[in-house]
Write a protein that holds these residues in place. Structure first.
Motif, PDB file in Angstrom:
ATOM      1  N   MET A   1      -5.033  -3.228 -10.011  1.00  0.00           N
ATOM      2  CA  MET A   1      -5.633  -2.105 -10.715  1.00  0.00           C
ATOM      3  C   MET A   1      -5.220  -0.816 -10.013  1.00  0.00           C
ATOM      4  O   MET A   1      -5.116  -0.764  -8.798  1.00  0.00           O
ATOM      5  CB  MET A   1      -7.152  -2.246 -10.753  1.00  0.00           C
ATOM      6  N   THR A   2      -5.045   0.224 -10.804  1.00  0.00           N
ATOM      7  CA  THR A   2      -4.626   1.516 -10.261  1.00  0.00           C
ATOM      8  C   THR A   2      -5.759   2.541 -10.355  1.00  0.00           C
ATOM      9  O   THR A   2      -6.755   2.330 -11.036  1.00  0.00           O
ATOM     10  CB  THR A   2      -3.424   2.067 -11.045  1.00  0.00           C
ATOM     11  N   VAL A   3      -5.547   3.663  -9.682  1.00  0.00           N
ATOM     12  CA  VAL A   3      -6.498   4.775  -9.739  1.00  0.00           C
ATOM     13  C   VAL A   3      -6.634   5.261 -11.182  1.00  0.00           C
ATOM     14  O   VAL A   3      -7.732   5.600 -11.632  1.00  0.00           O
ATOM     15  CB  VAL A   3      -6.040   5.913  -8.799  1.00  0.00           C
ATOM     16  N   LYS A   4      -5.542   5.252 -11.911  1.00  0.00           N
ATOM     17  CA  LYS A   4      -5.582   5.680 -13.315  1.00  0.00           C
ATOM     18  C   LYS A   4      -6.572   4.833 -14.106  1.00  0.00           C
ATOM     19  O   LYS A   4      -7.373   5.367 -14.888  1.00  0.00           O
ATOM     20  CB  LYS A   4      -4.190   5.583 -13.936  1.00  0.00           C
ATOM     21  N   ALA A   5      -6.559   3.523 -13.894  1.00  0.00           N
ATOM     22  CA  ALA A   5      -7.479   2.625 -14.599  1.00  0.00           C
ATOM     23  C   ALA A   5      -8.930   2.899 -14.194  1.00  0.00           C
ATOM     24  O   ALA A   5      -9.828   2.869 -15.047  1.00  0.00           O
ATOM     25  CB  ALA A   5      -7.105   1.172 -14.312  1.00  0.00           C
ATOM     26  N   ILE A   6      -9.160   3.182 -12.921  1.00  0.00           N
ATOM     27  CA  ILE A   6     -10.517   3.497 -12.465  1.00  0.00           C
ATOM     28  C   ILE A   6     -11.007   4.762 -13.154  1.00  0.00           C
ATOM     29  O   ILE A   6     -12.129   4.818 -13.654  1.00  0.00           O
ATOM     30  CB  ILE A   6     -10.567   3.654 -10.926  1.00  0.00           C
ATOM     31  N   LEU A   7     -10.164   5.798 -13.183  1.00  0.00           N
ATOM     32  CA  LEU A   7     -10.570   7.070 -13.800  1.00  0.00           C
ATOM     33  C   LEU A   7     -10.774   6.933 -15.309  1.00  0.00           C
ATOM     34  O   LEU A   7     -11.622   7.626 -15.879  1.00  0.00           O
ATOM     35  CB  LEU A   7      -9.549   8.170 -13.500  1.00  0.00           C
ATOM     36  N   VAL A  89      -5.576  -0.037  -5.995  1.00  0.00           N
ATOM     37  CA  VAL A  89      -6.863  -0.172  -5.321  1.00  0.00           C
ATOM     38  C   VAL A  89      -6.636  -0.523  -3.853  1.00  0.00           C
ATOM     39  O   VAL A  89      -7.283   0.036  -2.965  1.00  0.00           O
ATOM     40  CB  VAL A  89      -7.745  -1.225  -6.028  1.00  0.00           C
ATOM     41  N   ASN A  90      -5.702  -1.418  -3.576  1.00  0.00           N
ATOM     42  CA  ASN A  90      -5.450  -1.809  -2.186  1.00  0.00           C
ATOM     43  C   ASN A  90      -4.902  -0.640  -1.367  1.00  0.00           C
ATOM     44  O   ASN A  90      -5.281  -0.473  -0.198  1.00  0.00           O
ATOM     45  CB  ASN A  90      -4.489  -2.995  -2.120  1.00  0.00           C
ATOM     46  N   GLU A  91      -4.033   0.180  -1.942  1.00  0.00           N
ATOM     47  CA  GLU A  91      -3.507   1.345  -1.228  1.00  0.00           C
ATOM     48  C   GLU A  91      -4.616   2.341  -0.916  1.00  0.00           C
ATOM     49  O   GLU A  91      -4.694   2.892   0.184  1.00  0.00           O
ATOM     50  CB  GLU A  91      -2.410   2.035  -2.053  1.00  0.00           C
ATOM     51  N   VAL A  92      -5.495   2.560  -1.882  1.00  0.00           N
ATOM     52  CA  VAL A  92      -6.603   3.499  -1.699  1.00  0.00           C
ATOM     53  C   VAL A  92      -7.578   2.963  -0.647  1.00  0.00           C
ATOM     54  O   VAL A  92      -8.080   3.731   0.190  1.00  0.00           O
ATOM     55  CB  VAL A  92      -7.295   3.761  -3.054  1.00  0.00           C
ATOM     56  N   ASP A 128     -11.763  -7.709  -9.764  1.00  0.00           N
ATOM     57  CA  ASP A 128     -10.469  -8.392  -9.690  1.00  0.00           C
ATOM     58  C   ASP A 128     -10.618  -9.789  -9.106  1.00  0.00           C
ATOM     59  O   ASP A 128     -10.049 -10.751  -9.632  1.00  0.00           O
ATOM     60  CB  ASP A 128      -9.476  -7.591  -8.825  1.00  0.00           C
ATOM     61  N   VAL A 129     -11.388  -9.911  -8.037  1.00  0.00           N
ATOM     62  CA  VAL A 129     -11.578 -11.207  -7.384  1.00  0.00           C
ATOM     63  C   VAL A 129     -12.308 -12.174  -8.323  1.00  0.00           C
ATOM     64  O   VAL A 129     -11.923 -13.347  -8.443  1.00  0.00           O
ATOM     65  CB  VAL A 129     -12.341 -11.044  -6.046  1.00  0.00           C
TER      66      VAL A 129
END
Length: 143
Positions: A1-7, A89-92, A128-129
Motif C-alpha cells: 500500500m502507498t501513501v496515495k492509497a492512505i490519503l 507503508v514500509n518506507e514511511v 495488509d497482514v
C-alpha cells in the motif's frame, strides 16, 4: 500500500498554522482538534515547519509559561521530513521509526498535500497482514 492509497481513504485535510502565530494558539488548536501536530505553512501550502506536542513540551520546559506568547517559528521543527504519494507503508514506517516522530507531511509538487500519522500507517499495515493471512487460509483450503 502507498501513501496515495492512505490519503484516498482518509482525505487530504491538514490543520495548518502560520509561523508568526503565538504558541498559545497552536496549543488551543491541538487541544480543540485532538491532534498531535500542526504543519506550519506560509499560507501558500509551502511547508516551512512542523509543530508537535513534543516541540511544545521542550519549549515550555526551557522558557516556562512565557513561551506561550512566543511565535510558533521559535518552537517548530524547521527541518521537516516529508514523503510523497509514492512512498510505501514500509518506507514511511522506516522514516518515522528512524526519525522518532509520529506525523509525516505529504508533499506534492512542492506543496502540502496531506499528512499521515503512525496510527494511519499501523492501521494499514494491520489490514495488509490480515488480508495476507486470509489469502493464505483460502489457498490452504483449496489445496
Amino acid at each position: 500500500m502507498t501513501v496515495k492509497a492512505i490519503l484516498e481513504l482518509k482525505g487530504h485535510d491538514v490543520v495548518t498554522l502560520g509561523p508568526n502565530e503565538k504558541l498559545s494558539e497552536a496549543v488551543r488548536i491541538l487541544a480543540e482538534k485532538r491532534i498531535g501536530a500542526l504543519v506550519i505553512t506560509n499560507g501558500d501550502r509551502k511547508i516551512v515547519g512542523i509543530l508537535s506536542e513534543r516541540d511544545i513540551v521542550r519549549t515550555l520546559a526551557k522558557d516556562g509559561a512565557a513561551a506561550l506568547d512566543h511565535p510558533v517559528r521559535e518552537a517548530m521543527t524547521a527541518k521537516v521530513k516529508i514523503c510523497n504519494e509514492y512512498h510505501t507503508v514500509n518506507e514511511v514506517m522506516e522514516i518515522m521509526t528512524t526519525g522518532r516522530f509520529r506525523h509525516l507531511p505529504v508533499e506534492r509538487g512542492g506543496m502540502l498535500d496531506g499528512i499521515i500519522s503512525i496510527g494511519d500507517v499501523v492501521k494499514r499495515r494491520i489490514e495488509d497482514v490480515e488480508r495476507e493471512a486470509e489469502e493464505i487460509r483460502a489457498y490452504i483450503a483449496t489445496a
